[in-house]
Enzyme design. Structure first.
Site, PDB file in Angstrom:
ATOM      1  N   PHE A   1       6.857 -11.605   1.891  1.00  0.00           N
ATOM      2  CA  PHE A   1       7.910 -10.888   2.631  1.00  0.00           C
ATOM      3  C   PHE A   1       8.604  -9.879   1.707  1.00  0.00           C
ATOM      4  O   PHE A   1       9.832  -9.855   1.594  1.00  0.00           O
ATOM      5  CB  PHE A   1       8.950 -11.843   3.221  1.00  0.00           C
ATOM      6  CG  PHE A   1       8.490 -12.602   4.442  1.00  0.00           C
ATOM      7  CD1 PHE A   1       7.312 -12.283   5.084  1.00  0.00           C
ATOM      8  CD2 PHE A   1       9.254 -13.641   4.947  1.00  0.00           C
ATOM      9  CE1 PHE A   1       6.884 -12.976   6.204  1.00  0.00           C
ATOM     10  CE2 PHE A   1       8.840 -14.351   6.062  1.00  0.00           C
ATOM     11  CZ  PHE A   1       7.647 -14.013   6.693  1.00  0.00           C
ATOM     12  N   PRO A   2       7.850  -9.013   1.002  1.00  0.00           N
ATOM     13  CA  PRO A   2       8.473  -8.068   0.066  1.00  0.00           C
ATOM     14  C   PRO A   2       9.383  -7.062   0.756  1.00  0.00           C
ATOM     15  O   PRO A   2      10.215  -6.437   0.100  1.00  0.00           O
ATOM     16  CB  PRO A   2       7.277  -7.374  -0.596  1.00  0.00           C
ATOM     17  CG  PRO A   2       6.180  -7.477   0.418  1.00  0.00           C
ATOM     18  CD  PRO A   2       6.380  -8.825   1.066  1.00  0.00           C
ATOM     19  N   LEU A   3       9.241  -6.934   2.087  1.00  0.00           N
ATOM     20  CA  LEU A   3      10.117  -6.049   2.856  1.00  0.00           C
ATOM     21  C   LEU A   3      11.101  -6.849   3.701  1.00  0.00           C
ATOM     22  O   LEU A   3      11.680  -6.337   4.659  1.00  0.00           O
ATOM     23  CB  LEU A   3       9.283  -5.118   3.740  1.00  0.00           C
ATOM     24  CG  LEU A   3       8.382  -4.147   2.961  1.00  0.00           C
ATOM     25  CD1 LEU A   3       7.508  -3.344   3.908  1.00  0.00           C
ATOM     26  CD2 LEU A   3       9.227  -3.218   2.093  1.00  0.00           C
ATOM     27  N   GLY A   4      11.283  -8.131   3.356  1.00  0.00           N
ATOM     28  CA  GLY A   4      12.245  -8.951   4.086  1.00  0.00           C
ATOM     29  C   GLY A   4      11.893  -9.131   5.540  1.00  0.00           C
ATOM     30  O   GLY A   4      12.768  -9.317   6.386  1.00  0.00           O
TER      31      GLY A   4
ATOM     32  N   TYR B   1      -4.739 -18.018   7.703  1.00  0.00           N
ATOM     33  CA  TYR B   1      -4.355 -16.840   8.472  1.00  0.00           C
ATOM     34  C   TYR B   1      -5.406 -16.622   9.562  1.00  0.00           C
ATOM     35  O   TYR B   1      -6.496 -16.139   9.297  1.00  0.00           O
ATOM     36  CB  TYR B   1      -4.285 -15.595   7.589  1.00  0.00           C
ATOM     37  CG  TYR B   1      -3.231 -15.597   6.518  1.00  0.00           C
ATOM     38  CD1 TYR B   1      -2.179 -16.510   6.508  1.00  0.00           C
ATOM     39  CD2 TYR B   1      -3.270 -14.669   5.492  1.00  0.00           C
ATOM     40  CE1 TYR B   1      -1.214 -16.496   5.513  1.00  0.00           C
ATOM     41  CE2 TYR B   1      -2.302 -14.634   4.493  1.00  0.00           C
ATOM     42  CZ  TYR B   1      -1.288 -15.554   4.511  1.00  0.00           C
ATOM     43  OH  TYR B   1      -0.341 -15.536   3.509  1.00  0.00           O
TER      44      TYR B   1
ATOM     45  N   THR C   1      13.787  -6.635   7.597  1.00  0.00           N
ATOM     46  CA  THR C   1      15.251  -6.528   7.540  1.00  0.00           C
ATOM     47  C   THR C   1      15.724  -5.428   6.596  1.00  0.00           C
ATOM     48  O   THR C   1      16.812  -4.874   6.787  1.00  0.00           O
ATOM     49  CB  THR C   1      15.879  -7.858   7.088  1.00  0.00           C
ATOM     50  OG1 THR C   1      15.354  -8.203   5.794  1.00  0.00           O
ATOM     51  CG2 THR C   1      15.553  -8.976   8.069  1.00  0.00           C
TER      52      THR C   1
END
Length: 279
Positions: A205-208, A60, A211
């Protein structure tokens, strides 16, 4: 009652809602996202709010996220688990490759130790299994580092349930990190394996990737709680399985506080049923 904590590796207690550092870097995880002082402030606020699990990676930035973690939080407070990853080499904002050769994994781990200013990395996750290197050699390299006291626990990223089962025949696996969220349940069989074996599942990506904020069902439940859809999506993860330990990332204090407020949301059985149906 939702369990708010989890024992990583059966021995290291963390609050299940952690913080991920990918969003502290620029697009494609390349370079800085903004002023380093803002990133430092977000990291410090996360710990002030009770976060005890920080998830980062050597690529990162590259290197930048680990350096920011050390700048913001070293000397680290007691009880803070720093999880980082190695095995992926990023060469631009759109190019990267996997390198799981034992000598490279050792070099990556030792570089992370220096950047993070640690003697031991609490959780070191293999960012990708290298198909060109036998799994036994990759995990053997991490086992050797663990025997030397340079890492405490081993995790895997982006793996199948079959790969995790094979890996546990070779060494002790404390965590997996796969894509999983309210609208993407492709990792359900892996989640059930983690539950059976007491392995932490850190959904990325726990919040998509944003999306979920537009889903009407999620928005409806959010309105009933006076919350944002993001907060509800994170609360659903905490309700769905006791081994899920989401580490949402952000570069803003307001978004951080909203994410962390998810730990206080109590979803009803009817709300869970509606949200479950989205998957």
């Amino acid at each position: 009652m939702i369990e708010q904590s989890f024992l990583v590796g059966g021995e290291v207690p963390v609050r299940r809602l952690g913080f991920g550092t990918a969003q502290l870097t620029g697009p494609g995880y390349w370079g800085p996202r903004g002023d380093a002082r803002d990133a430092v402030a977000v990291l410090r606020r996360a710990v002030e709010r009770g976060v005890t699990l920080i998830d980062t990676a050597d690529n990162y930035g590259p290197s930048l996220a680990e350096e920011l973690v050390a700048e913001a939080l070293h000397p680290y407070p007691e009880g803070l688990l720093i999880a980082t990853k190695g095995g992926v080499v990023r060469t631009s904002d759109s190019a990267w490759h996997v390198d799981g050769r034992p000598e490279r994994l050792r070099a990556m781990c030792e570089a992370s130790l220096r950047r993070l200013r640690l003697d031991t990395i609490g959780l070191y996750q293999l960012h990708r299994l290298d198909p060109a290197v036998p799994m036994a050699e990759q995990l053997g390299a991490l086992d050797a580092l663990r025997a030397e006291g340079k890492i405490r626990h081993i995790g895997l990223d982006t793996v199948t349930a079959e790969q995790v089962a094979a890996a546990t025949e070779l060494t002790e696996i404390a965590s997996v990190q796969n894509r999983y969220h309210l609208l993407d349940r492709a990792g359900e069989s892996l989640l059930r394996l983690c539950e059976a074996r007491g392995i932490a599942f850190l959904p990325w990506f726990p919040l998509g990737n944003g999306t979920l904020t537009t889903d009407p069902v999620c928005a409806s439940v959010a309105a009933a709680h006076g919350a944002t859809p993001a907060r509800i999506a994170l609360a659903w993860l905490l309700h769905h399985s006791p081994v899920l330990c989401p580490t949402p990332g952000t570069g803003t204090l307001a978004h951080l506080d909203d994410n962390l407020d998810a730990a206080a949301v109590r979803l009803t059985a009817e709300e869970m049923s509606r949200l479950d149906a989205l998957g």
